[in-house]
Design an enzyme around this catalytic site. Structure first.
Site, short mmCIF file in Angstrom:
data_model
loop_
_atom_site.label_atom_id
_atom_site.label_comp_id
_atom_site.label_asym_id
_atom_site.label_seq_id
_atom_site.Cartn_x
_atom_site.Cartn_y
_atom_site.Cartn_z
CE1 TYR A 100 27.92 -46.73 -12.65
CE2 TYR A 100 28.36 -48.97 -11.12
CZ TYR A 100 28.01 -48.30 -12.40
OH TYR A 100 27.53 -48.99 -13.42
CE LYS A 139 31.54 -49.23 -12.84
NZ LYS A 139 30.33 -50.08 -13.53
CD GLU A 157 29.03 -50.94 -22.47
OE1 GLU A 157 30.06 -51.62 -21.79
OE2 GLU A 157 28.88 -49.72 -22.69
CG LEU A 206 32.59 -49.21 -17.87
CD1 LEU A 206 32.43 -47.94 -17.75
CD2 LEU A 206 32.22 -50.01 -16.95
#
Ligand code: PMP
Length: 280
Positions: free
Chosen positions: A33, A146, A179, A203
């Site tokens: 996505y 992702k 993250e 990411l």
């Protein structure tokens, strides 16, 4: 202005949009996505999002799709919705096939999108900064793709909500700060911005990249290197970066105040510059 959905070429009301129950995205998380926003009717960093989408698809060995057709579909939905400050969610699954772990020969990729008005983060949070907690990173080994497998992110965010704070930051078993649940993390120490390098553990955030570019332009020194929770607690400033999050100050991590517990000058400057570029 209309909030809309897109299913394999067709635009419709979100409530009417359906996917088959044997979509592999639904049964296996076998889907990738992107989330893209617009400012003043212009999509921000569309090409960078398309680059990342291609990398995620290549990672999962999805058959490649014409970049032109994906871009065209995005722009078509964006034009139909006519929402100046829009958030567009795009998901591509490997396709629909009887449930079987083995990848089907040809399942026909499913392309779905929704477009809605962006829910802005509260001004109070932007002005005064957010509190966050740390949590062990229980995710898989390819966080650079992702994919829609976001259960650890969902559970970590919920843990933060239950603790009465904004978000949770994933930390490795060795204490390396990775993250947050939907944004990257940076700290500032003695005027230097530090953020996790691009590895399989995070990411590659578009906003992270834009902010590093801003640092270069503005003469703010920046380092991409590992740092542990001790450095995070001891930082002068800390902030999150993300498409919706933008540059969001962090003023408290677990029980520790960051710096003076007020939004610092580097964070404030980067937040303002990012907004200016995005809105230009
Ligand atoms: N990390 C994770 C886990 C995310 O989900 C996101 C949001 N896409 C980010 C970082 C930030 O990426 P971007 O700046 O491209 O929104």
């Amino acid at each position: 202005m209309r909030e809309l959905a897109y299913v394999n070429g067709e635009i419709m009301e979100i409530q009417k949009a359906m996917v088959p129950i044997e979509d592999r995205g639904y049964q296996f998380g076998d889907a990738v996505y992107e989330f893209i926003v617009s400012y003043n009717g212009r999509m921000f960093c569309l090409e960078e999002h398309l680059d990342r989408l291609q990398r995620s698809m290549a990672g999962l060995e999805f058959p490649s799709m014409e970049r032109e057709s994906v871009r065209g579909a995005i722009l078509k939905l964006f034009a139909a919705a006519a929402i100046p400050r829009a958030g567009l969610y795009l998901q591509i699954s490997r396709g629909v096939a009887p449930r079987n772990h083995q990848v089907p020969e040809a399942a026909g990729q499913q392309v779905i999108m929704t477009i809605r008005a962006v829910t802005e983060k509260p001004t109070e949070l932007r002005e005064n900064g957010a509190a966050v907690i740390t949590t062990e990173d229980l995710r898989w080994g390819r966080c650079d793709w992702k994919t829609v497998q976001l259960l650890p992110n969902v559970l970590a965010k919920q843990k933060a909500v239950a603790a009465g704070v904004f978000d949770a930051i994933f930390v490795s078993a060795e204490g390396v700060v990775r993250e947050a649940t939907s944004s990257n993390v940076a700290i500032v120490k003695d005027g230097v911005v530090v953020t996790h390098p691009l590895t399989t553990h995070i990411l590659p955030g578009i906003t992270r990249m834009v902010v590093l570019g801003l640092c270069r332009e503005l003469g703010i020194p920046a380092e991409e290197r590992f740092f542990k929770t001790g450095e995070l607690y001891g930082a002068d400033e800390a902030f999150l970066t993300g498409t919706v999050t933008e540059v969001l100050p962090i003023v408290k991590v677990d029980d520790t105040a960051i710096g003076t517990a007020e939004v610092g000058p580097v964070t404030r400057r980067l937040a303002a510059e990012l907004r200016e570029r995005a809105r230009a």
